[in-house]
Motif scaffolding. Structure first.
Motif, PDB file in Angstrom:
ATOM      1  N   ASN A   1       0.818  -1.203   0.000  1.00  0.00           N
ATOM      2  CA  ASN A   1       0.000   0.000   0.000  1.00  0.00           C
ATOM      3  C   ASN A   1       0.852   1.253   0.000  1.00  0.00           C
ATOM      4  OD1 ASN A   1      -2.444  -1.202  -0.087  1.00  0.00           O
ATOM      5  ND2 ASN A   1      -3.027  -0.746   2.014  1.00  0.00           N
ATOM      6  N   ALA A   2       0.227   2.368  -0.416  1.00  0.00           N
ATOM      7  CA  ALA A   2       0.931   3.647  -0.438  1.00  0.00           C
ATOM      8  C   ALA A   2      -0.076   4.780  -0.333  1.00  0.00           C
ATOM      9  CB  ALA A   2       1.733   3.797  -1.723  1.00  0.00           C
ATOM     10  N   PHE A   3       0.376   5.903   0.240  1.00  0.00           N
ATOM     11  CA  PHE A   3      -0.385   7.140   0.194  1.00  0.00           C
ATOM     12  C   PHE A   3       0.082   7.920  -1.020  1.00  0.00           C
ATOM     13  CE2 PHE A   3      -1.085   6.763   4.854  1.00  0.00           C
ATOM     14  CZ  PHE A   3      -2.459   6.859   4.814  1.00  0.00           C
ATOM     15  N   VAL A   4      -0.862   8.488  -1.753  1.00  0.00           N
ATOM     16  CA  VAL A   4      -0.539   9.388  -2.853  1.00  0.00           C
ATOM     17  C   VAL A   4      -1.078  10.743  -2.439  1.00  0.00           C
ATOM     18  CG1 VAL A   4      -0.802   9.845  -5.310  1.00  0.00           C
ATOM     19  CG2 VAL A   4      -0.862   7.511  -4.471  1.00  0.00           C
ATOM     20  N   GLU A   5      -0.206  11.746  -2.385  1.00  0.00           N
ATOM     21  CA  GLU A   5      -0.658  13.066  -1.951  1.00  0.00           C
ATOM     22  C   GLU A   5      -0.029  14.138  -2.808  1.00  0.00           C
ATOM     23  OE1 GLU A   5       0.397  13.258   2.138  1.00  0.00           O
ATOM     24  OE2 GLU A   5       2.536  13.331   1.754  1.00  0.00           O
ATOM     25  N   LEU A   6      -0.773  15.221  -2.974  1.00  0.00           N
ATOM     26  CA  LEU A   6      -0.248  16.367  -3.697  1.00  0.00           C
ATOM     27  C   LEU A   6       0.741  17.105  -2.807  1.00  0.00           C
ATOM     28  CD1 LEU A   6      -3.549  17.738  -5.252  1.00  0.00           C
ATOM     29  CD2 LEU A   6      -1.805  16.371  -6.369  1.00  0.00           C
TER      30      LEU A   6
END
Length: 167
Positions: free
Chosen positions: A110-115
């Motif tokens: 899993n991963a967080f994708v953030e601006l």
């Protein structure tokens, strides 16, 4: 071997994959941070970068192209009003992928994708959420106390002692 084969299939047919990526990009623009698997995050990166580049252009044709891809008009408005100007002087590299570990059910990475630059906005959201939770807990506590008081008036404890005297 997959020499010169671009893109990710993600175990889906073309329509399903396109829909998945459109939904992920729309959610990322609206929420500024989403949690997904690493291959999906890497597959959505080029799409997000294209949308932000359209947001930076800011003309009517770019707005129509973004509206054709994104799922909601609210996402288009946010893209052109807040996100596009935020990255006005930056040439690419608008998002960050942070690996978070493995999913318990199937072991997917899993991963967080953030601006980039969304830390302040996310902190404000957390603060509002915690204040709302505290307010809700206080209201629930107050309602419980009111209910106990009303039950105490309807069924006084002294009445139970009176029943013992009758026997």
């Amino acid at each position: 071997m997959r020499h010169k084969v671009a893109g990710w299939k993600l175990g889906r047919n073309t329509a399903h994959r396109r829909s998945l990526l459109r939904n992920l990009v729309t959610s990322l623009i609206l929420e500024e941070r989403v949690e997904t698997t690493v291959p999906k995050a890497k597959a959505m990166r080029p799409q997000v970068e294209k949308m932000i580049t359209l947001g930076k252009r800011g003309d009517l044709a770019a707005r129509r192209q973004a509206l054709a891809y994104l799922m909601t008009s609210a996402a288009v408005d946010k893209l052109f009003d807040t996100i596009g100007p935020r990255f006005g002087d930056r040439n690419g590299g608008y998002l960050r992928i942070v690996r978070t570990g493995w999913r318990k059910g199937d072991g997917a990475d899993n991963a967080f994708v953030e601006l980039l630059g969304s830390e302040k906005i996310l902190d404000e959201k957390r603060q509002k959420r915690s204040e709302a939770r505290a307010k809700r807990a206080e209201e629930t506590k107050r309602a419980m106390e009111e209910a106990e008081k009303q039950q105490g008036v309807e069924h006084p404890v002294a009445g139970a002692e009176g029943e013992d005297k009758i026997k």
